[in-house]
Design a protein around this motif. Structure first.
Motif, PDB file in Angstrom:
ATOM      1  N   PRO A   1      37.671  37.120  48.904  1.00  0.00           N
ATOM      2  CA  PRO A   1      37.369  37.895  47.681  1.00  0.00           C
ATOM      3  C   PRO A   1      36.362  39.020  47.917  1.00  0.00           C
ATOM      4  O   PRO A   1      35.810  39.557  46.961  1.00  0.00           O
ATOM      5  N   SER A   2      36.094  39.346  49.184  1.00  0.00           N
ATOM      6  CA  SER A   2      35.040  40.323  49.476  1.00  0.00           C
ATOM      7  C   SER A   2      35.366  41.710  48.920  1.00  0.00           C
ATOM      8  O   SER A   2      34.460  42.441  48.510  1.00  0.00           O
ATOM      9  N   LYS A   3      36.653  42.085  48.890  1.00  0.00           N
ATOM     10  CA  LYS A   3      37.009  43.403  48.363  1.00  0.00           C
ATOM     11  C   LYS A   3      36.677  43.504  46.879  1.00  0.00           C
ATOM     12  O   LYS A   3      36.147  44.532  46.412  1.00  0.00           O
ATOM     13  N   VAL A   4      36.984  42.440  46.155  1.00  0.00           N
ATOM     14  CA  VAL A   4      36.663  42.441  44.719  1.00  0.00           C
ATOM     15  C   VAL A   4      35.150  42.445  44.528  1.00  0.00           C
ATOM     16  O   VAL A   4      34.618  43.118  43.638  1.00  0.00           O
TER      17      VAL A   4
ATOM     18  N   SER B   1      44.422  38.386  39.489  1.00  0.00           N
ATOM     19  CA  SER B   1      44.085  38.629  38.082  1.00  0.00           C
ATOM     20  C   SER B   1      42.842  37.859  37.676  1.00  0.00           C
ATOM     21  O   SER B   1      41.994  38.368  36.938  1.00  0.00           O
ATOM     22  N   LEU B   2      42.722  36.616  38.178  1.00  0.00           N
ATOM     23  CA  LEU B   2      41.540  35.806  37.880  1.00  0.00           C
ATOM     24  C   LEU B   2      40.281  36.472  38.424  1.00  0.00           C
ATOM     25  O   LEU B   2      39.254  36.556  37.730  1.00  0.00           O
ATOM     26  N   LEU B   3      40.343  36.954  39.670  1.00  0.00           N
ATOM     27  CA  LEU B   3      39.182  37.641  40.240  1.00  0.00           C
ATOM     28  C   LEU B   3      38.860  38.915  39.458  1.00  0.00           C
ATOM     29  O   LEU B   3      37.685  39.276  39.288  1.00  0.00           O
ATOM     30  N   GLY B   4      39.903  39.586  38.976  1.00  0.00           N
ATOM     31  CA  GLY B   4      39.661  40.781  38.164  1.00  0.00           C
ATOM     32  C   GLY B   4      38.921  40.454  36.880  1.00  0.00           C
ATOM     33  O   GLY B   4      37.982  41.160  36.484  1.00  0.00           O
ATOM     34  N   HIS B   5      39.344  39.370  36.222  1.00  0.00           N
ATOM     35  CA  HIS B   5      38.635  38.947  35.000  1.00  0.00           C
ATOM     36  C   HIS B   5      37.212  38.513  35.329  1.00  0.00           C
ATOM     37  O   HIS B   5      36.280  38.793  34.556  1.00  0.00           O
ATOM     38  N   LEU B   6      37.036  37.825  36.460  1.00  0.00           N
ATOM     39  CA  LEU B   6      35.696  37.400  36.859  1.00  0.00           C
ATOM     40  C   LEU B   6      34.809  38.617  37.108  1.00  0.00           C
ATOM     41  O   LEU B   6      33.634  38.641  36.693  1.00  0.00           O
ATOM     42  N   ARG B   7      35.347  39.622  37.777  1.00  0.00           N
ATOM     43  CA  ARG B   7      34.575  40.843  38.034  1.00  0.00           C
ATOM     44  C   ARG B   7      34.213  41.539  36.717  1.00  0.00           C
ATOM     45  O   ARG B   7      33.059  41.966  36.521  1.00  0.00           O
TER      46      ARG B   7
ATOM     47  N   ASP C   1      29.858  35.015  43.285  1.00  0.00           N
ATOM     48  CA  ASP C   1      30.169  34.159  44.427  1.00  0.00           C
ATOM     49  C   ASP C   1      30.527  32.743  43.966  1.00  0.00           C
ATOM     50  O   ASP C   1      31.487  32.140  44.472  1.00  0.00           O
ATOM     51  N   LYS C   2      29.777  32.220  43.002  1.00  0.00           N
ATOM     52  CA  LYS C   2      30.085  30.877  42.491  1.00  0.00           C
ATOM     53  C   LYS C   2      31.440  30.859  41.800  1.00  0.00           C
ATOM     54  O   LYS C   2      32.221  29.912  41.968  1.00  0.00           O
ATOM     55  N   GLY C   3      31.722  31.903  41.009  1.00  0.00           N
ATOM     56  CA  GLY C   3      33.015  31.967  40.341  1.00  0.00           C
ATOM     57  C   GLY C   3      34.171  32.089  41.316  1.00  0.00           C
ATOM     58  O   GLY C   3      35.229  31.474  41.126  1.00  0.00           O
ATOM     59  N   SER C   4      33.996  32.877  42.388  1.00  0.00           N
ATOM     60  CA  SER C   4      35.065  33.017  43.378  1.00  0.00           C
ATOM     61  C   SER C   4      35.260  31.726  44.169  1.00  0.00           C
ATOM     62  O   SER C   4      36.390  31.402  44.572  1.00  0.00           O
ATOM     63  N   GLU C   5      34.182  30.987  44.410  1.00  0.00           N
ATOM     64  CA  GLU C   5      34.324  29.682  45.057  1.00  0.00           C
ATOM     65  C   GLU C   5      35.104  28.728  44.175  1.00  0.00           C
ATOM     66  O   GLU C   5      35.924  27.937  44.655  1.00  0.00           O
ATOM     67  N   ASP C   6      34.881  28.787  42.868  1.00  0.00           N
ATOM     68  CA  ASP C   6      35.612  27.930  41.945  1.00  0.00           C
ATOM     69  C   ASP C   6      37.103  28.288  41.927  1.00  0.00           C
ATOM     70  O   ASP C   6      37.951  27.432  41.665  1.00  0.00           O
ATOM     71  N   ALA C   7      37.431  29.558  42.219  1.00  0.00           N
ATOM     72  CA  ALA C   7      38.831  29.994  42.211  1.00  0.00           C
ATOM     73  C   ALA C   7      39.507  29.846  43.568  1.00  0.00           C
ATOM     74  O   ALA C   7      40.695  30.155  43.690  1.00  0.00           O
TER      75      ALA C   7
END
Length: 850
Positions: free
Chosen positions: A472-475, A415-421, A457-463
């Motif tokens: 997180p490559s699929k997202v 869900s976090l990655l979805g919001h980030l996207r 990429d920075k946001g996914s690293e933070d998560a």
């Protein structure tokens, strides 16, 4: 009188099912006649815990009991069955071999599980015999056994509603062995999280008290039952269940009840009284409200033997019942319990709940570090509590715990990655729209895409969570596809807007000028249109080519857009030409009317009789034919055609009187559906249609020509009132003498003047000019009827005027006006006369008479 007690060994100590013994037992007790009205009761518990003694007192059976003077030893081997005495309905009682016996050894616990599972599978009521001081313990309370039995039972058999009656023995006694065990002191080990109690030397120790683990205070009986029920519920919650029963509560399959009995050795009378009360509860046990009142899936009594054999066969063949060593089993159970506790603790953690709730609505910065800290703390607590258990089991259960925790965290992470996207995509759209206005489209698309993918990429690293390497490559790929789709959409929109803008400009530059040129319809019309189209299309294509240069389109796409714009210009001209061709008849009549009805100065023609109507008509029709020739086909190419010549030959020359050659007339050039050297797609009006239009045009303009001719003839007649010149010359020669006579005698002039006045009055009164318009004979007949009354009216008027006194000038003017709407008056110069009407008829008045 009580019936004799019948019993048999159902399963021996080696696990062999006594088929013949069960068949004989069923015949003796007449079990087959009972149908569904029977009940099965079994008992399980530790070895030498008084199970057989309880059954003999409760059901008046004759199971073998332990001899206390010979020491603790195994009394019951295998499973024995007997019929309860004087209990309705027919009740079968099974006495199971005791658990945790030294005769079978530490690790050989398979038969215990098999017998316990068999009892749960075939019994309606299962008595679990346990000592009061064993409540809260692991092995003595049969927790591992029940847990494994529950798990295997859910997998092997369809669970039935079974009553589990826990019998707490010796509720008012602390045994001597228990006292000796609690001798010295209490030692607490944080690593094992367990307690060892030793009794301090206290001279005032009372054997009748029950001490708890924390302060040796008395524990009431009502406080033991909730502990027991909680333990059973934990066992049930921790058992892996099939998908169909994943959320099924314990009460759906087991009816848990608890009863306590006093010590048989110390309070025998009270014990017998309590057993008697408990025996009453087994009367009509299968009736609604009884101990087994809500049982399910009952096998008819005649099939009990076969059903029992099949149950035991399945249980014996199941390899999952081969238990591991005792320490492995303890480690497995304890590590699982610790894992469940840690999962529950993590789920109930307030900080985790806040993160889980927050991440449902928006992106949470620092999610990875904070969740990693929570997971690390939970796993560290597990390692601390499970450190002294078997390493293999501990490690395996730790992996299971970590997997369960990550399963809890994964939805929040996704869900976090979805919001980030979503946030990255929205920010990209806003930034890209601004960048397009400042930079070129292609440059803005490349730069913005790279910037915001790096932000993701920075946001996914933070998560990122330290305990797991989730990719997180699929997202990111989905974000990239969304960005590309947005860029393509914006590019298509921008290009569409640009094309529409230049198409609109080209339409505005061509529509009205082309319409004006087509309306003029001369030989230079289509060359002028071609020149206009080329000039305006070149300007529009140049502008569009410059505008789309920032999009960095491929050559084919750019060429396609420019070609589309060029075709649009041609389509505007063709569309306008087709519109004008649809109104060609109206245009032809307008042109004919303009040229025929107006002169060279655009002034309306007055048909005085001097105009050459034939020449004017020919000129007007030739101009209309020129318009028809111009609109017959689209001539955007410089290919020559003979439409003008064909129409002239067929429509104009064919109408000349001198054209009488039959061979020429027989060959009609308009008897065709297409023009020579003109493609069908460029044809606006076919030859056949031209012929039909010309015929209709001539028919509708013939009336205008006829009217002009009639007007010219009428004008000639109105202006031809003088006699011919020869008549005038004859009158002058022959009337010379009379003229001289009039000059010599003025009286004749006065008489002639009076006669002129009277004649003029008669002319006006009788309206002779109007009468003769209807023909000569009708005019004579009409005038003959009006002549005498008119003479009389004139004479009377003259008489009245002579007798009347002189009146002021205003009165005279008033009298000269007509008196009603039916009279006519004409006022002329000095010699004019007026005619009015009265009640008696027309009257004539003259200024001279007045």
């Amino acid at each position: 009188m009580e019936d004799p007690c019948l019993s048999t060994q159902l399963i021996d100590g080696d696990g062999v099912f006594n088929v013949s013994g069960l068949e004989s037992f069923m015949k003796e007790v007449k079990l087959a006649e009972c149908g569904l009205s029977y009940a099965v009761v079994s008992i399980m518990g530790p070895q030498s815990s008084g199970k057989s003694t309880l059954l003999n007192h409760l059901f008046r059976t004759n199971f073998r009991e332990m001899d206390a003077f010979r020491g603790r030893s195994q009394t019951t081997k295998g499973i024995w069955m007997a019929k309860a005495q004087n209990i309705e309905p027919c009740t079968l009682v099974m006495d199971l071999e005791g658990t945790d016996g030294r005769e079978r050894g530490e690790d050989d616990t398979a038969f215990e599980k098999q017998s316990a599972l068999f009892a749960l599978a075939v019994s309606d009521i299962v008595l679990i015999n346990m000592w009061c001081h064993d409540i809260g313990r692991e092995q003595a309370a049969n927790k591992p056994l029940l847990k494994t039995v529950f798990q295997v039972m859910m997998r092997l058999f369809s669970p039935r509603k079974t009553t589990m009656l826990f019998v707490i023995r010796d509720k008012s006694k602390v045994s001597a062995d228990r006292v000796h065990f609690m001798r010295r002191t209490m030692i607490f080990s944080e690593a094992t999280a367990s307690y060892l109690f030793f009794l301090l030397p206290e001279p005032n120790f009372v054997y009748g008290d029950i001490y708890n683990l924390s302060g040796f205070k008395q524990t009431p009986l009502e406080n033991l039952e909730p502990i027991l029920r909680e333990d059973i519920q934990k066992i049930w919650d921790g058992v892996p269940k099939p998908h169909a029963h994943k959320d099924t509560p314990l009460s759906e399959f087991f009816n848990v009840q608890v009863v306590a009995l006093n010590s048989y050795e110390e309070k025998e009378e009270l014990f017998r009284e309590q057993v008697s009360n408990l025996r009453d509860r087994f009367q009509q046990s299968i009736a609604p409200g009884g101990l087994a009142g809500d049982r399910r899936g009952v096998v008819p009594a005649s099939g009990f033997s076969f059903s029992s054999q099949q149950f035991w066969k399945v249980i014996k063949e199941n390899k999952d019942l081969d238990l591991p060593a005792h320490k492995v089993m303890v480690a497995t159970v304890r590590c699982e319990e610790i894992g469940y506790e840690k999962v529950a603790t993590f789920t109930a953690d307030e900080e985790w709940q806040q993160f889980e709730e927050a991440v449902q609505s928006d992106y949470v910065p620092g999610f990875g570090k904070k969740i990693s800290s929570l997971l690390d703390r939970c796993l560290s607590e597990y390692d601390m509590e499970a450190i002294y258990f078997d390493e293999g089991v501990r490690t395996s259960k730790r992996h299971q715990l970590e997997s369960k925790l990550l399963q809890l965290v994964n939805p929040a992470y996704q869900s976090l990655l979805g919001h980030l996207r979503t946030r990255t995509l929205e920010a990209f759209k806003e930034s890209f729209d601004k960048a397009v206005e400042k930079e070129g489209f292609a440059v803005a698309a490349r730069d913005s895409t790279q910037i915001f993918l790096e932000k993701f990429d920075k946001g996914s690293e933070d998560a990122t969570i330290q305990q797991v390497n989730w990719d997180p490559s699929k997202v990111k790929d989905k974000l990239k596809r969304d960005i590309e789709a947005h860029v393509v959409s914006v590019r298509a929109t921008k290009l569409s807007e640009l094309c529409a803008t230049y198409e609109g400009k080209l339409t505005k530059a061509l529509a009205e000028p082309v319409e004006a040129l087509l309306d003029s319809a001369s030989e230079d019309t289509w060359p002028a249109i071609r020149k206009l189209l080329q000039r305006e299309t070149t300007a529009a294509v140049s502008g569009l080519e410059s505008a789309i240069s920032t999009f960095e389109l491929d050559e084919a796409t750019e060429k396609e857009l420019l070609l589309r714009l060029e075709n649009h210009g041609r389509s505007v001209v063709e569309s306008k030409a087709r519109e004008e061709a649809a109104r060609i008849l109206i245009r032809m009549k307008d042109r004919f009317s303009t040229l025929f009805s107006r002169d060279a100065d655009s002034m309306p023609r007055v048909w005085t009789g001097k105009e050459d109507i034939k020449a004017i008509t020919k000129t007007a029709r030739s101009a209309s034919m020129k318009l028809l020739s111009t609109m017959a086909a689209i001539r955007l190419e410089e290919d020559g055609d003979n439409i003008d010549t064909t129409l002239s030959l067929a429509l104009v020359d064919a109408a000349r009187p001198g054209t009488t050659d039959r061979s020429i007339q027989s060959l009609d050039p308009l008897a065709s559906s297409s023009w020579e050297r003109v493609p069908e797609e460029r044809t606006l009006i076919s030859p056949v249609q031209c012929k039909s239009l010309w015929r209709q045009f001539k028919a509708e303009t013939e009336y205008t020509v006829t009217q002009a001719i009639a007007a010219q003839e009428a004008n000639k007649r109105n202006n031809n009132w003088l006699p011919p010149p020869w008549a005038l010359a004859a009158m002058a020669v022959l009337g010379f003498n009379e003229f001289m006579t009039l000059l010599r005698n003025p009286f004749y002039l006065a008489v002639m003047f009076v006669v002129f006045l009277v004649g003029k009055a008669m002319w006006v009164q009788l309206d002779i000019a109007n009468e003769f318009r209807n023909g000569f004979l009708p005019a004579l007949l009409s005038l003959s009827t009006k002549f005498v009354p008119t003479i009389m009216n004139i004479l009377k008027r003259l008489a009245d005027e002579g007798a009347a006194p002189a009146a002021p000038e205003r009165q005279r003017e008033t009298e000269l006006q007509p008196r009603n709407n039916s009279s006519n008056s004409n006022v002329t110069s000095a010699g004019s006369s007026s005619l009015t009407s009265s009640e008696n008829g027309p009257e004539y008045s003259s200024p001279v008479a007045q």
